[in-house]
Design an enzyme around this catalytic site. Structure first.
Site, short mmCIF file in Angstrom:
data_model
loop_
_atom_site.label_atom_id
_atom_site.label_comp_id
_atom_site.label_asym_id
_atom_site.label_seq_id
_atom_site.Cartn_x
_atom_site.Cartn_y
_atom_site.Cartn_z
N LYS A 210 0.83 -1.20 0.00
CA LYS A 210 0.00 0.00 0.00
C LYS A 210 0.88 1.27 0.00
O LYS A 210 2.04 1.22 0.45
CB LYS A 210 -0.94 -0.01 1.20
CG LYS A 210 -1.88 -1.21 1.22
CD LYS A 210 -2.79 -1.23 0.03
CE LYS A 210 -3.56 -2.47 -0.29
NZ LYS A 210 -3.60 -3.60 0.57
C1 LIG Z 1 -9.71 -2.97 -0.68
C2 LIG Z 1 -9.02 -3.74 0.40
N1 LIG Z 1 -9.67 -3.95 1.54
C3 LIG Z 1 -9.11 -4.64 2.55
C4 LIG Z 1 -7.85 -5.14 2.42
C5 LIG Z 1 -7.29 -5.93 3.56
O1 LIG Z 1 -6.13 -5.36 4.04
P1 LIG Z 1 -5.07 -6.26 4.86
O2 LIG Z 1 -4.41 -7.16 3.88
O3 LIG Z 1 -4.17 -5.21 5.41
O4 LIG Z 1 -5.82 -6.98 5.88
C6 LIG Z 1 -7.11 -4.96 1.26
C7 LIG Z 1 -5.76 -5.50 1.09
O5 LIG Z 1 -5.25 -5.61 0.02
C8 LIG Z 1 -7.73 -4.23 0.20
O6 LIG Z 1 -7.09 -4.02 -0.95
#
Ligand SMILES: Cc1ncc(COP(=O)(O)O)c(C=O)c1O
Length: 771
Positions: A210
């Site tokens: 990210k």
């Molecule tokens: C749109 C979206 N929501 C939620 C997440 C979940 O994040 P994490 O992997 O930090 O739990 C991601 C991760 O890529 C995402 O792209």
């Protein structure tokens, strides 16, 4: 005094050593290939955290400072840190105190992190389809709202904001909480505001890829103090910390607390994120400029009023397989993701497609808390499925350069000129591809189609096939040869006086039978015998006996005979079907269909029973019966009443009384003599709400609502023929299950015949009704 001086000197020495180390590390990261998000800034803060000898977030300095700085950067009063983006979404839902079975509307193209927290709260994800921006289509969001909808989670996919004006309006109107999953869209503006601050709650992931990253981590922000207070507790087991004494855990909640180390990295990252995002935006715009002129390539769409910050770069290929381009890029060591997650998220997860949630319970889907039937299977979001088939994502970052982008564009250009276009897939039966249809298929690879009967309905079939690149109309036939010749000239086809003459000269794949009803039986049998698939207008036959023969021939010839029950392809009918499928209307109490108009039928074949098989009941009765079966389930019994106010040889006005197998009774009013005052032709009354459908859209209202909600159709009614032809072609070419089958035709014909039987005078002639 001396001790103080020594302490000061040692602190300065410590800082100097740290600074040297940081400079060294910064150099080191500069030498590294690719992205290097961390350097001395992080190290300095991590060192401070370590030096405090306290890494727990609860009483530390860093976590509170990180939350406050993050909130300030986004201009909101509250932020709650957590261990991941998934946790951040869970924290947002934790604020809502959902009941099991509550529904949350979500997009089909996203990471599972958007969805799994919903299931952990025993709520139900309801998928709204996307539009061509890859983001949720507000119109489909509206369609998916039911009395059980508690929240909408929008995802600003790849860094491109959703149409937030529309989303806010929808959510406000229905008192639904709007959550923005901004995991992929850090510091990204929509009409001057950062996404994540526009709805009620915003969520962020700081996972490694990210723009702002702590390796793993998340943040949830809000304007709302009540939400904040609950979110803060939710991320900490619901623990109301108040010093010593008996503990109090206020509600059911996990522990998502982060450490001081993560917060230290987050604080340093917060200083950099603007720069990172600006660089990714600039690179993205450059990539779009470079891709703009390439035929068959659609660069990243940008929502009006929004800035795209390009977490990844989405490329859409309209006539090439993205997997082939991925292979070409792989050779140059450029990684890419065909279809992003490959398939819509509901097909990627066992929790959804198999409902494997908690042990074998399938909770909450099959529990007493669930108010409907939820199926997560192919076809649920046709636009998303179509777009993912055409999508290739380039996962990039701020270390990329224009030169590297030029290199990627060169590979794409070479790939396009070296490969041949693949066929454009036929649109989904219920959602046609809105692109103008062009075809690069050679004629020999297209389905050879004939139209039999060149009247008004035949014209509609012709226009519909012309919208499908897989179809080539090669022949038309009509007893009125001039009419056949005129239609043939329109499309460069051959004209014939009859279907038998046509079959003697043509090799066909499929045909639409649009001639008068009394001819359907013979023509269809001949076509099937010649190995031609048939789409036949209603009524399929004059009698059940005739139709059974046609079905036998269908089986023997191993060809398809599909009834042209076009109402199944009306958009308002599809809206009604989807709403009914949620079960939120409760038990169906009654229903009514009304088709009427002051029509002068004298002199037409409609009033000649030997040609039409009956009057107004035969004319629109089959559509009505099929519509009821399609939407409400199997019919147990149909009886009829009929009058003939215009002294035709057949009834001009009639009523069907329809009893469903589950006991609900409704009516169908049909007339050529009387206009219907109501705009809606279909009314469905359930325990908890009502649906009204007319040719321009669907309105509905739940008992608890003050106002009606309107879902206007997005396409004109002519599109129903295009979707119908798409379903027919899809069934022939790709063996897709058709939306309507010959068995549906038979069941309808049996019910219609039973209705006529109920009004036939005792001992009267067995042939068509003379009223
Ligand atoms: C749109 C979206 N929501 C939620 C997440 C979940 O994040 P994490 O992997 O930090 O739990 C991601 C991760 O890529 C995402 O792209």
């Amino acid at each position: 005094m001396i001790r103080q001086i020594l302490r000061r000197v040692s602190r300065r020495a410590e800082h100097t050593v740290l600074d040297v180390l940081c400079v060294y590390l910064t150099q080191l990261s500069r030498r590294k290939e690719g992205r290097a998000p961390f350097n001395g800034e992080e190290l300095r803060l991590v060192y401070h955290a370590l030096r405090s000898q306290h890494l727990g977030g609860t009483n530390g300095e860093m976590v509170g400072a990180f939350e406050a700085a993050f909130a300030a950067a986004y201009g909101v009063p509250y932020a709650v840190a957590s261990t991941s983006g998934t946790a951040a979404v869970h924290v947002a839902l934790g604020a809502l105190d959902l009941n099991p079975g509550d529904e949350v509307i979500v997009p089909p193209i996203t990471d599972m992190g958007t969805i799994i927290p919903i299931l952990y709260q025993n709520a139900i994800p309801v998928f709204a389809d996307v539009d061509d921006t890859y983001n949720m289509d507000p119109r489909d969001v509206e369609r998916k709202i039911t009395a059980r909808t508690r929240a909408i989670i929008v995802v600003h996919l790849f860094g491109n904001p959703c149409d937030m004006d529309a989303m806010v309006e929808i959510a406000r109107r229905d008192g639904i909480v709007l959550i923005e999953d901004s995991s992929q869209a850090h510091m990204t503006s929509y009409k001057g505001k950062y996404v994540g601050t526009i709805g009620d709650i915003g969520c962020f992931s700081f996972q490694q890829s990210k723009p702002m990253t702590t390796g793993e981590g998340g943040m949830t922000i809000t304007w709302n103090k009540a939400f904040h207070d609950r979110m803060k507790l939710f991320a900490d087991k619901g623990f109301a910390r108040k010093g010593w004494g008996p503990r109090s855990y206020l509600f059911h909640a996990p522990n998502y607390r982060i450490t001081e180390l993560v917060a230290a990295v987050g604080l340093a990252q917060l200083h950099k994120v603007q720069r990172v995002v600006r660089k990714r935006s600039e690179l993205g715009r450059y990539m779009s400029e470079r891709l703009a002129g390439l035929k068959g390539v659609i660069p990243a769409p940008v929502t009006p009023g929004a800035e795209h910050t390009f977490w990844q770069y989405p490329i859409r290929l309209t006539d090439r397989d993205p997997r082939d381009l991925a292979a070409a890029l792989r050779e140059a060591k450029i990684s890419s993701l065909p279809g992003y997650t490959g398939e819509p998220i509901y097909l990627c997860s066992e929790s959804l497609h198999s409902k494997k949630t908690y042990g074998d319970s399938q909770f909450p889907f099959t529990s007493q808390y669930s108010s409907g039937t939820y199926e997560y299977e192919e076809g649920l979001c046709p636009n998303a499925e179509r777009l993912l088939d055409q999508l290739l994502c380039i996962p990039w970052d701020e270390s990329w350069t224009r030169r590297k982008i030029d290199g990627v564009v060169d590979i794409i250009q070479r790939f396009l000129s070296a490969s041949t276009p693949t066929s454009i897939s036929v649109a989904s039966p219920l959602r046609p591809d809105p692109r103008p249809v062009t075809t690069s298929r050679p004629d020999s690879a297209r389905e050879r189609i004939a139209i039999i009967g060149c009247g008004r309905i035949g014209q509609w079939h012709l226009r519909a096939y012309r919208r499908h690149p897989e179809a080539a109309i090669v022949a038309v036939a009509d007893v009125d040869f001039e009419r056949a010749r005129a239609m043939a000239a329109e499309v460069g086809a051959n004209a014939y006086r009859s279907h038998s003459e046509m079959l003697a000269y043509e090799t066909l794949d499929a045909a639409s039978v649009c001639s008068v009803p009394s001819t359907h039986h013979n023509i269809t049998i001949d076509l099937l015998e010649a190995g031609v698939h048939v789409l036949c207008e209603k009524p399929l036959a004059l009698t059940v006996a005739e139709l059974r023969e046609m079905l036998e021939k269908e089986r023997a010839a191993n060809r398809l005979l599909l009834p042209a029950f076009k109402y199944r392809f009306h958009e308002e009918v599809e809206s009604a079907r989807r709403l009914l499928a949620t079960g939120s209307l409760g038990r169906i109490l009654t229903f009514r269909i009304m088709f009427g108009g002051q029509l002068d039928m004298s002199g037409t074949w409609y009033v000649r029973p030997e040609v039409s098989g009956g009057g107004v009941l035969m004319d629109n009765g089959s559509h009505s019966i099929d519509l009821i079966r399609h939407l409400l389930g199997e019919i147990g019994e149909v009886t009829a009443e009929a009058t003939n106010s215009q002294s035709y040889g057949v009834e001009d006005t009639g009523k069907l009384i329809v009893r469903l197998e589950d006991g609900a009774v409704g009516t169908v009013d049909l007339s050529w003599a009387m206009a219907v005052p109501s705009r809606a032709y279909l009314e469905i009354f359930g325990e908890h709400g009502t649906i009204l459908a007319d040719v321009e859209g669907m309105s509905y209202k739940f008992g608890t609502w003050k106002d009606w909600k309107r879902l206007p159709n997005q396409t004109g009614w002519e599109e129903t023929f295009v979707r119908q032809a798409g379903s027919f072609l899809g069934a022939i070419v790709r063996k897709h299950p058709p939306v309507v089958t010959s068995e549906d035709g038979l069941r309808t014909q049996i019910l219609l015949e039973a209705a006529y039987e109920s009004i036939r005078p005792r001992g009267g002639a067995p042939e068509p009704l003379q009223v």
